[in-house]
Design a protein around this motif. Structure first.
Motif, PDB file in Angstrom:
ATOM      1  N   SER A   1       3.538  -9.163  17.183  1.00  0.00           N
ATOM      2  CA  SER A   1       3.153 -10.414  17.842  1.00  0.00           C
ATOM      3  C   SER A   1       3.780 -10.460  19.228  1.00  0.00           C
ATOM      4  O   SER A   1       4.989 -10.349  19.363  1.00  0.00           O
ATOM      5  CB  SER A   1       3.644 -11.622  17.044  1.00  0.00           C
ATOM      6  N   ILE A   2       2.958 -10.658  20.227  1.00  0.00           N
ATOM      7  CA  ILE A   2       3.442 -10.762  21.594  1.00  0.00           C
ATOM      8  C   ILE A   2       3.813 -12.209  21.905  1.00  0.00           C
ATOM      9  O   ILE A   2       4.825 -12.487  22.514  1.00  0.00           O
ATOM     10  CB  ILE A   2       2.381 -10.252  22.601  1.00  0.00           C
ATOM     11  N   ARG A   3       3.001 -13.156  21.467  1.00  0.00           N
ATOM     12  CA  ARG A   3       3.260 -14.585  21.644  1.00  0.00           C
ATOM     13  C   ARG A   3       2.698 -15.317  20.431  1.00  0.00           C
ATOM     14  O   ARG A   3       1.604 -15.026  19.978  1.00  0.00           O
ATOM     15  CB  ARG A   3       2.579 -15.097  22.906  1.00  0.00           C
ATOM     16  N   GLU A   4       3.443 -16.302  19.940  1.00  0.00           N
ATOM     17  CA  GLU A   4       3.044 -17.003  18.722  1.00  0.00           C
ATOM     18  C   GLU A   4       3.353 -18.490  18.854  1.00  0.00           C
ATOM     19  O   GLU A   4       4.338 -18.872  19.476  1.00  0.00           O
ATOM     20  CB  GLU A   4       3.816 -16.420  17.543  1.00  0.00           C
ATOM     21  N   ASP A   5       2.513 -19.341  18.250  1.00  0.00           N
ATOM     22  CA  ASP A   5       2.722 -20.783  18.253  1.00  0.00           C
ATOM     23  C   ASP A   5       3.857 -21.138  17.300  1.00  0.00           C
ATOM     24  O   ASP A   5       3.765 -20.908  16.098  1.00  0.00           O
ATOM     25  CB  ASP A   5       1.428 -21.482  17.829  1.00  0.00           C
ATOM     26  N   SER A   6       4.906 -21.718  17.837  1.00  0.00           N
ATOM     27  CA  SER A   6       6.075 -22.036  17.029  1.00  0.00           C
ATOM     28  C   SER A   6       5.890 -23.264  16.149  1.00  0.00           C
ATOM     29  O   SER A   6       6.732 -23.564  15.323  1.00  0.00           O
ATOM     30  CB  SER A   6       7.289 -22.231  17.935  1.00  0.00           C
ATOM     31  N   ARG A   7       4.819 -23.985  16.306  1.00  0.00           N
ATOM     32  CA  ARG A   7       4.569 -25.189  15.502  1.00  0.00           C
ATOM     33  C   ARG A   7       3.629 -24.910  14.332  1.00  0.00           C
ATOM     34  O   ARG A   7       3.047 -25.820  13.762  1.00  0.00           O
ATOM     35  CB  ARG A   7       3.981 -26.299  16.374  1.00  0.00           C
ATOM     36  N   ALA A   8       3.500 -23.664  13.955  1.00  0.00           N
ATOM     37  CA  ALA A   8       2.541 -23.267  12.930  1.00  0.00           C
ATOM     38  C   ALA A   8       2.897 -23.750  11.531  1.00  0.00           C
ATOM     39  O   ALA A   8       2.040 -23.769  10.649  1.00  0.00           O
ATOM     40  CB  ALA A   8       2.384 -21.745  12.916  1.00  0.00           C
ATOM     41  N   LEU A   9       4.135 -24.175  11.291  1.00  0.00           N
ATOM     42  CA  LEU A   9       4.481 -24.671   9.961  1.00  0.00           C
ATOM     43  C   LEU A   9       3.636 -25.876   9.571  1.00  0.00           C
ATOM     44  O   LEU A   9       3.465 -26.162   8.395  1.00  0.00           O
ATOM     45  CB  LEU A   9       5.960 -25.046   9.884  1.00  0.00           C
ATOM     46  N   GLY A  10       3.076 -26.560  10.558  1.00  0.00           N
ATOM     47  CA  GLY A  10       2.236 -27.719  10.276  1.00  0.00           C
ATOM     48  C   GLY A  10       0.966 -27.373   9.526  1.00  0.00           C
ATOM     49  O   GLY A  10       0.302 -28.239   8.990  1.00  0.00           O
ATOM     50  N   SER A  11       0.621 -26.083   9.457  1.00  0.00           N
ATOM     51  CA  SER A  11      -0.587 -25.689   8.736  1.00  0.00           C
ATOM     52  C   SER A  11      -0.330 -25.482   7.246  1.00  0.00           C
ATOM     53  O   SER A  11      -1.237 -25.101   6.512  1.00  0.00           O
ATOM     54  CB  SER A  11      -1.189 -24.415   9.347  1.00  0.00           C
ATOM     55  N   TYR A  12       0.889 -25.725   6.801  1.00  0.00           N
ATOM     56  CA  TYR A  12       1.255 -25.543   5.394  1.00  0.00           C
ATOM     57  C   TYR A  12       1.639 -26.867   4.755  1.00  0.00           C
ATOM     58  O   TYR A  12       2.215 -27.739   5.406  1.00  0.00           O
ATOM     59  CB  TYR A  12       2.456 -24.594   5.266  1.00  0.00           C
ATOM     60  N   GLU A  13       1.376 -26.992   3.480  1.00  0.00           N
ATOM     61  CA  GLU A  13       1.899 -28.100   2.696  1.00  0.00           C
ATOM     62  C   GLU A  13       3.388 -27.842   2.469  1.00  0.00           C
ATOM     63  O   GLU A  13       3.807 -26.690   2.345  1.00  0.00           O
ATOM     64  CB  GLU A  13       1.178 -28.191   1.341  1.00  0.00           C
ATOM     65  N   VAL A  14       4.182 -28.892   2.395  1.00  0.00           N
ATOM     66  CA  VAL A  14       5.620 -28.741   2.190  1.00  0.00           C
ATOM     67  C   VAL A  14       5.895 -27.965   0.903  1.00  0.00           C
ATOM     68  O   VAL A  14       6.757 -27.082   0.872  1.00  0.00           O
ATOM     69  CB  VAL A  14       6.326 -30.113   2.171  1.00  0.00           C
ATOM     70  N   GLU A  15       5.168 -28.256  -0.158  1.00  0.00           N
ATOM     71  CA  GLU A  15       5.405 -27.577  -1.439  1.00  0.00           C
ATOM     72  C   GLU A  15       5.166 -26.074  -1.330  1.00  0.00           C
ATOM     73  O   GLU A  15       5.899 -25.286  -1.914  1.00  0.00           O
ATOM     74  CB  GLU A  15       4.544 -28.189  -2.548  1.00  0.00           C
ATOM     75  N   THR A  16       4.155 -25.665  -0.589  1.00  0.00           N
ATOM     76  CA  THR A  16       3.892 -24.245  -0.403  1.00  0.00           C
ATOM     77  C   THR A  16       5.042 -23.599   0.348  1.00  0.00           C
ATOM     78  O   THR A  16       5.497 -22.507  -0.006  1.00  0.00           O
ATOM     79  CB  THR A  16       2.571 -24.019   0.356  1.00  0.00           C
ATOM     80  N   LEU A  17       5.522 -24.266   1.407  1.00  0.00           N
ATOM     81  CA  LEU A  17       6.664 -23.732   2.161  1.00  0.00           C
ATOM     82  C   LEU A  17       7.885 -23.603   1.264  1.00  0.00           C
ATOM     83  O   LEU A  17       8.596 -22.606   1.310  1.00  0.00           O
ATOM     84  CB  LEU A  17       6.980 -24.627   3.350  1.00  0.00           C
ATOM     85  N   LEU A  18       8.120 -24.600   0.450  1.00  0.00           N
ATOM     86  CA  LEU A  18       9.266 -24.547  -0.453  1.00  0.00           C
ATOM     87  C   LEU A  18       9.141 -23.388  -1.430  1.00  0.00           C
ATOM     88  O   LEU A  18      10.096 -22.634  -1.641  1.00  0.00           O
ATOM     89  CB  LEU A  18       9.407 -25.871  -1.220  1.00  0.00           C
ATOM     90  N   ASP A  19       7.950 -23.222  -2.001  1.00  0.00           N
ATOM     91  CA  ASP A  19       7.735 -22.116  -2.947  1.00  0.00           C
ATOM     92  C   ASP A  19       7.912 -20.754  -2.301  1.00  0.00           C
ATOM     93  O   ASP A  19       8.469 -19.842  -2.893  1.00  0.00           O
ATOM     94  CB  ASP A  19       6.333 -22.203  -3.573  1.00  0.00           C
ATOM     95  N   ALA A  20       7.429 -20.613  -1.075  1.00  0.00           N
ATOM     96  CA  ALA A  20       7.427 -19.306  -0.430  1.00  0.00           C
ATOM     97  C   ALA A  20       8.723 -18.975   0.296  1.00  0.00           C
ATOM     98  O   ALA A  20       9.091 -17.806   0.395  1.00  0.00           O
ATOM     99  CB  ALA A  20       6.259 -19.226   0.555  1.00  0.00           C
ATOM    100  N   LEU A  21       9.457 -19.989   0.786  1.00  0.00           N
ATOM    101  CA  LEU A  21      10.539 -19.708   1.718  1.00  0.00           C
ATOM    102  C   LEU A  21      11.942 -20.023   1.219  1.00  0.00           C
ATOM    103  O   LEU A  21      12.909 -19.526   1.779  1.00  0.00           O
ATOM    104  CB  LEU A  21      10.300 -20.472   3.029  1.00  0.00           C
ATOM    105  N   VAL A  22      12.063 -20.853   0.200  1.00  0.00           N
ATOM    106  CA  VAL A  22      13.395 -21.214  -0.273  1.00  0.00           C
ATOM    107  C   VAL A  22      13.987 -20.057  -1.074  1.00  0.00           C
ATOM    108  O   VAL A  22      13.350 -19.523  -1.978  1.00  0.00           O
ATOM    109  CB  VAL A  22      13.346 -22.499  -1.131  1.00  0.00           C
ATOM    110  N   ASP A  23      15.218 -19.681  -0.681  1.00  0.00           N
ATOM    111  CA  ASP A  23      15.911 -18.620  -1.418  1.00  0.00           C
ATOM    112  C   ASP A  23      16.320 -19.147  -2.782  1.00  0.00           C
ATOM    113  O   ASP A  23      16.844 -20.248  -2.902  1.00  0.00           O
ATOM    114  CB  ASP A  23      17.164 -18.177  -0.641  1.00  0.00           C
ATOM    115  N   GLU A  24      16.060 -18.347  -3.757  1.00  0.00           N
ATOM    116  CA  GLU A  24      16.415 -18.765  -5.137  1.00  0.00           C
ATOM    117  C   GLU A  24      17.860 -18.497  -5.428  1.00  0.00           C
ATOM    118  O   GLU A  24      18.517 -17.688  -4.980  1.00  0.00           O
ATOM    119  CB  GLU A  24      15.549 -17.981  -6.148  1.00  0.00           C
TER     120      GLU A  24
END
Length: 160
Positions: free
Chosen positions: A137-160
């Protein structure tokens, strides 16, 4: 990262600010905890500047897929809305040429690519797709987390 970190990052995306008071109102996380966590996220390279840009690779959304889409455009706005509703799609471009749209998606891992393509196939007007993995990636939109539901982010990104 844990659940509070993910909730803070999503709130920053939604609010467009890193104000601890505003983040407290949005998340109910104590202001002192927000200060501490924001400093840690800066130290870890997740928050990259005072504008609270988020490095998606550091967060864990490090798989980028570019999808070319050929679609029946009898109802273009409806097709656009359906594509934009696909989880992980951060950008959608209307194009001229052999395809009608180009979508960019940021995903937590390569296993999600199949789900992404399946979601495109469930849009009735989509006739064909061509997907390409991005190497760098040369340049990326840093506000892209807005395209995810919070629950999906939690499932995918939270360390167990």
């Amino acid at each position: 990262m844990d659940e509070r970190d993910v909730r803070l990052l999503r709130a920053i995306t939604d609010l467009g600010t890193g104000s601890p008071e505003a983040l407290h109102e949005e998340t109910d996380i104590p202001v002192s905890t927000i200060h501490y966590r924001l400093n840690n996220l800066r130290d870890e390279g997740v928050i990259t500047n005072d504008l609270y840009d988020i490095d998606l690779d550091a967060v864990g959304l490090d798989v980028t897929v570019v999808v070319e889409i050929l679609a029946d455009l009898d109802d273009r706005p409806a097709v656009e809305d359906e594509i934009l509703a696909i989880e992980g799609v951060t950008h959608l471009f209307s194009t001229m040429g052999e395809t009608d749209f180009i979508a960019i998606a940021r995903l937590p891992d390569a296993d999600q690519v199949g789900r992404l393509i399946d979601d495109f196939e469930h849009v009735d007007e989509v006739e064909r797709t061509n997907s390409t993995f991005v190497i760098d990636s040369i340049r990326e939109d840093s506000r892209a987390l807005g395209s995810y539901e919070v629950e999906t982010l939690l499932d995918a990104l939270v360390d167990e």
